[in-house]
Design an enzyme around this catalytic site. Structure first.
Site, PDB file in Angstrom:
ATOM      1  N   LYS A 181       2.115  32.138  84.991  1.00  0.00           N
ATOM      2  CA  LYS A 181       2.976  32.110  86.179  1.00  0.00           C
ATOM      3  C   LYS A 181       2.321  33.018  87.204  1.00  0.00           C
ATOM      4  O   LYS A 181       2.487  34.232  87.173  1.00  0.00           O
ATOM      5  CB  LYS A 181       4.379  32.614  85.814  1.00  0.00           C
ATOM      6  CG  LYS A 181       5.490  32.007  86.635  1.00  0.00           C
ATOM      7  CD  LYS A 181       5.404  32.260  88.119  1.00  0.00           C
ATOM      8  CE  LYS A 181       5.979  33.611  88.491  1.00  0.00           C
ATOM      9  NZ  LYS A 181       5.732  33.912  89.946  1.00  0.00           N
ATOM     10  N   GLU A 218       1.468  45.959  82.306  1.00  0.00           N
ATOM     11  CA  GLU A 218       0.635  46.775  83.209  1.00  0.00           C
ATOM     12  C   GLU A 218       1.455  46.923  84.482  1.00  0.00           C
ATOM     13  O   GLU A 218       1.663  45.939  85.186  1.00  0.00           O
ATOM     14  CB  GLU A 218      -0.682  46.058  83.538  1.00  0.00           C
ATOM     15  CG  GLU A 218      -1.504  45.615  82.343  1.00  0.00           C
ATOM     16  CD  GLU A 218      -2.360  46.722  81.765  1.00  0.00           C
ATOM     17  OE1 GLU A 218      -2.213  47.874  82.213  1.00  0.00           O
ATOM     18  OE2 GLU A 218      -3.156  46.430  80.864  1.00  0.00           O
ATOM     19  N   CYS A 229      -3.343  48.702  92.031  1.00  0.00           N
ATOM     20  CA  CYS A 229      -2.464  49.512  91.180  1.00  0.00           C
ATOM     21  C   CYS A 229      -3.083  50.880  90.905  1.00  0.00           C
ATOM     22  O   CYS A 229      -2.367  51.858  90.719  1.00  0.00           O
ATOM     23  CB  CYS A 229      -2.201  48.784  89.877  1.00  0.00           C
ATOM     24  SG  CYS A 229      -3.721  48.299  89.036  1.00  0.00           S
ATOM     25  N   GLU A 231       6.019  54.606  94.572  1.00  0.00           N
ATOM     26  CA  GLU A 231       4.870  53.745  94.862  1.00  0.00           C
ATOM     27  C   GLU A 231       5.129  52.961  96.151  1.00  0.00           C
ATOM     28  O   GLU A 231       6.127  52.257  96.266  1.00  0.00           O
ATOM     29  CB  GLU A 231       4.641  52.752  93.704  1.00  0.00           C
ATOM     30  CG  GLU A 231       3.428  51.868  93.940  1.00  0.00           C
ATOM     31  CD  GLU A 231       3.238  50.800  92.864  1.00  0.00           C
ATOM     32  OE1 GLU A 231       4.193  50.055  92.578  1.00  0.00           O
ATOM     33  OE2 GLU A 231       2.123  50.702  92.321  1.00  0.00           O
TER      34      GLU A 231
HETATM   35  P1  NAD Z   1       6.220  41.940  91.037  1.00  0.00           P
HETATM   36  O1  NAD Z   1       6.735  42.697  89.866  1.00  0.00           O
HETATM   37  O2  NAD Z   1       7.102  41.776  92.204  1.00  0.00           O
HETATM   38  O3  NAD Z   1       5.811  40.459  90.608  1.00  0.00           O
HETATM   39  C1  NAD Z   1       4.873  40.210  89.580  1.00  0.00           C
HETATM   40  C2  NAD Z   1       5.131  38.843  88.987  1.00  0.00           C
HETATM   41  O4  NAD Z   1       6.382  38.851  88.293  1.00  0.00           O
HETATM   42  C3  NAD Z   1       5.223  37.720  90.018  1.00  0.00           C
HETATM   43  O5  NAD Z   1       4.571  36.592  89.495  1.00  0.00           O
HETATM   44  C4  NAD Z   1       6.723  37.491  90.135  1.00  0.00           C
HETATM   45  O6  NAD Z   1       7.061  36.192  90.551  1.00  0.00           O
HETATM   46  C5  NAD Z   1       7.167  37.735  88.700  1.00  0.00           C
HETATM   47  N1  NAD Z   1       8.562  38.121  88.526  1.00  0.00           N
HETATM   48  C6  NAD Z   1       9.351  38.826  89.373  1.00  0.00           C
HETATM   49  N2  NAD Z   1      10.564  39.027  88.824  1.00  0.00           N
HETATM   50  C7  NAD Z   1      10.558  38.435  87.602  1.00  0.00           C
HETATM   51  C8  NAD Z   1      11.509  38.300  86.556  1.00  0.00           C
HETATM   52  N3  NAD Z   1      12.726  38.838  86.640  1.00  0.00           N
HETATM   53  N4  NAD Z   1      11.154  37.619  85.429  1.00  0.00           N
HETATM   54  C9  NAD Z   1       9.913  37.096  85.317  1.00  0.00           C
HETATM   55  N5  NAD Z   1       8.973  37.189  86.273  1.00  0.00           N
HETATM   56  C10 NAD Z   1       9.277  37.864  87.406  1.00  0.00           C
HETATM   57  O7  NAD Z   1       4.842  42.632  91.425  1.00  0.00           O
HETATM   58  P2  NAD Z   1       3.904  42.281  92.666  1.00  0.00           P
HETATM   59  O8  NAD Z   1       4.614  42.704  93.919  1.00  0.00           O
HETATM   60  O9  NAD Z   1       3.413  40.900  92.534  1.00  0.00           O
HETATM   61  O10 NAD Z   1       2.660  43.254  92.407  1.00  0.00           O
HETATM   62  C11 NAD Z   1       2.604  44.574  92.845  1.00  0.00           C
HETATM   63  C12 NAD Z   1       2.936  45.529  91.719  1.00  0.00           C
HETATM   64  O11 NAD Z   1       2.074  45.285  90.618  1.00  0.00           O
HETATM   65  C13 NAD Z   1       2.743  46.992  92.053  1.00  0.00           C
HETATM   66  O12 NAD Z   1       3.811  47.718  91.519  1.00  0.00           O
HETATM   67  C14 NAD Z   1       1.460  47.365  91.330  1.00  0.00           C
HETATM   68  O13 NAD Z   1       1.314  48.716  91.003  1.00  0.00           O
HETATM   69  C15 NAD Z   1       1.562  46.519  90.124  1.00  0.00           C
HETATM   70  N6  NAD Z   1       0.244  46.302  89.525  1.00  0.00           N
HETATM   71  C16 NAD Z   1      -0.069  46.943  88.364  1.00  0.00           C
HETATM   72  C17 NAD Z   1      -1.321  46.769  87.799  1.00  0.00           C
HETATM   73  C18 NAD Z   1      -1.708  47.460  86.515  1.00  0.00           C
HETATM   74  O14 NAD Z   1      -2.715  47.079  85.936  1.00  0.00           O
HETATM   75  N7  NAD Z   1      -0.979  48.444  86.056  1.00  0.00           N
HETATM   76  C19 NAD Z   1      -2.249  45.932  88.423  1.00  0.00           C
HETATM   77  C20 NAD Z   1      -1.888  45.308  89.622  1.00  0.00           C
HETATM   78  C21 NAD Z   1      -0.626  45.490  90.154  1.00  0.00           C
END
Ligand code: NAD
Length: 507
Positions: free
Chosen positions: A199, A275, A309, A411
């Site tokens: 997804k 992550e 991240c 963040e």
């Molecule tokens: P997000 O959590 O908003 O979304 C990530 C994914 O989860 C998307 O595909 C979204 O559609 C899906 N999603 C959202 N709610 C959901 C639910 N209830 N059930 C299932 N799926 C759901 O994150 P984002 O805005 O896409 O990315 C930014 C964030 O990601 C930042 O917090 C960043 O720090 C983190 N990040 C972490 C790493 C790491 O390796 N630790 C790497 C990259 C980004």
């Protein structure tokens, strides 16, 4: 209007809006429009100017179910019976396929994210391909454990461990490094013999869809790699993570979303690999190599418009160096020219979306309300008329706030950082650790003993000394505290993507 099934990830729409591309789901080896209740198309907008660049098929519950069923069938079918050597060959063919279509992936990634093409060319796309090779090599070479034991009858027993795939893996991805972070999970999942339902983020659907074409061309059996588009709650994200046919879930994204996914995974007691977010500190000692520290910190704050991240949003600088460091960082930030991805002089792209820009700008306002000194930036850059609708913000640095401020704790995920002075090693370690996140840190010093001490004491999954984002893919990657659960990378990925089975043979 258009075919409901197709062999191409993206195609022109021959109906009402000829300019919009269509991005379809990839299920059981073919591209499909959304179908059933809840199926619809949603718009994907360019971060550069907010124009609609694609219409994306939002998968319904029935579509996700079809993807999971296809993935299960592939496990029981041709994919499940391949030898490791055959799987490894296919993964190498996938990596070669990405490299062969490098320009297509580059164009898709840049269109979705607005990031400078130079960045995607050097990081996102090559790493997307490398992720398949590295994990193919890992599974090919990883040894198993065995133990001989004695038994009361004197004849003994022999234990040995074998690894088996966990099954169908749900892969939920963010938008900041779309192909790189998705293949970082799909690579090891497939190398270990699993099948996947991916997804992608609703903001970045294109490269995941395109990878389906590469899978088909490489000869990966249908159903092994599936992509369902959509959002989180009430959409494809929820449908994947709550589907009882999904055996394990790997997620990268915000900590809050990770917690929701963990709850969904509790039904059926399914394993999760998470992550998540960070609020990463850079720690700059007065004895550092000044130029290297400035160059590294500029990158860690501003590359990918701060949407990494591992990026730095808190900078602790030892007091004797403070004024000089702030001045040099300001100068570097002000050299970053926002612009179009293909323009060689572009130093920074836009944020991913208007929604994310609103969030980042709300922190820019909050910092001022709380009394921060704005060293540079703090607003929206003046862009040419054709780019004014884009999600642009200025690279921003603040001083004058303490560790308790939300600017130092939460963040933001934008091109910004708060710079704070410190007086002793013990103090800075305590302050850097006083945060709920624990993803990464960068330590800048020429004192070797101190570098090791601080790296050991800091509560993070990844500590860099005199560098940032220097990644050997064989090493463990993941976050401490609220930044993650589990580690991926090298053999560590095997812990999540395989079941380790002990066989005990009485002799
Ligand atoms: P997000 O959590 O908003 O979304 C990530 C994914 O989860 C998307 O595909 C979204 O559609 C899906 N999603 C959202 N709610 C959901 C639910 N209830 N059930 C299932 N799926 C759901 O994150 P984002 O805005 O896409 O990315 C930014 C964030 O990601 C930042 O917090 C960043 O720090 C983190 N990040 C972490 C790493 C790491 O390796 N630790 C790497 C990259 C980004």
């Amino acid at each position: 209007m258009h075919d409901t099934k197709s062999t191409a990830a993206v195609s022109g729409e021959s109906g009402r809006r000829p300019e919009a591309k269509l991005v379809r789901n990839f299920i059981d080896g073919e591209y499909r429009d959304a179908s059933g209740e809840g199926a619809r198309w949603f718009d994907k907008r360019s971060p550069l100017d907010d124009s609609v660049i694609a219409r994306v098929a939002e998968a319904s519950r029935a579509d996700v179910d079809a993807a999971v069923r296809a993935a299960r069938a592939a496990l029981a079918g041709p994919w499940g019976s391949l030898s490791i050597a055959q799987r490894v060959d296919l993964l190498y063919a996938v990596a070669d396929g990405i490299e062969r279509r490098f320009d297509d992936f580059l164009e898709a990634e840049v269109a979705d994210t607005g990031k400078p093409a130079s960045l995607a060319r050097h990081i996102d796309i090559p790493r997307g391909a490398a992720n398949f090779k590295i994990f193919a090599d890992v599974v090919k070479n990883v040894p198993g454990e065995s133990f001989e034991m004695t038994t009361p009858d004197g004849r003994g027993a022999l234990n040995y461990a074998i690894r088996r795939p966990v099954g169908v893996v749900g892969v939920v991805c963010p938008w900041n490094l779309p192909l790189l972070l998705m293949t970082w999970k799909v690579g090891p999942a497939l190398a270990c013999g699993n099948t996947v339902v991916v997804k992608p983020s609703e903001e970045t659907p294109q490269t995941a869809a395109l990878l389906g074409e590469v899978m088909n061309a490489a000869g990966v059996p249908r159903g092994v790699y599936n992509v369902v588009h959509g959002f989180g709650p009430g959409s494809a994200g929820e449908f994947v993570t709550t589907h009882p046919g999904v055996n394990a879930i790997t997620f990268t994204g915000e900590t809050r979303t990770g917690a929701a996914i963990m709850k969904a995974a509790a039904d059926g007691a399914r394993p999760v690999s998470l992550e998540m977010g960070g609020k990463n500190a850079a720690i700059v000692f007065a004895d550092c190599d000044f130029d290297a520290a400035i160059e590294g910190t500029l990158r860690s704050c501003f590359v990918n418009s701060g949407q990494v991240c591992l990026g730095t949003e808190r900078i602790y600088v030892e007091r004797p160096l403070f004024e000089r460091f702030v001045a040099a960082l300001k100068e570097g930030a002000e050299r970053l020219r926002p612009g179009r991805p293909e323009d060689a002089t572009t130093g920074m792209g836009p944020l991913i979306s208007q929604e994310h820009r609103n969030k980042v700008l709300s922190y820019y306002r909050k910092a001022v309300e709380l009394g921060a000194t704005v060293v540079t930036g703090g607003g929206v850059p003046d862009m040419p008329a054709d780019l004014r609708g884009g999600a642009w913000v200025q690279p921003t640095l603040w001083t004058g706030l303490g560790d308790d401020s939300p600017i130092a704790r939460e963040e933001i995920f934008g091109p910004c950082a708060l710079i704070m002075p410190f007086d002793s090693e013990e103090e800075v370690v305590r302050r850097a650790n006083a945060n709920e996140y624990g993803l990464a840190t960068a330590i800048w010093t020429t004192n070797l003993a101190r570098a090791h001490r601080v790296a050991g004491a800091i509560e993070v999954g990844i500590a860099w000394v005199n560098s940032w984002f220097l990644r050997d893919l064989r090493t463990a990657f993941g976050g401490a505290k609220q930044s993650g659960i589990g580690r991926e990378g090298g053999v560590h990925s095997l812990e999540f993507y395989t079941e380790l089975k002990n066989v005990c043979v009485k002799l």
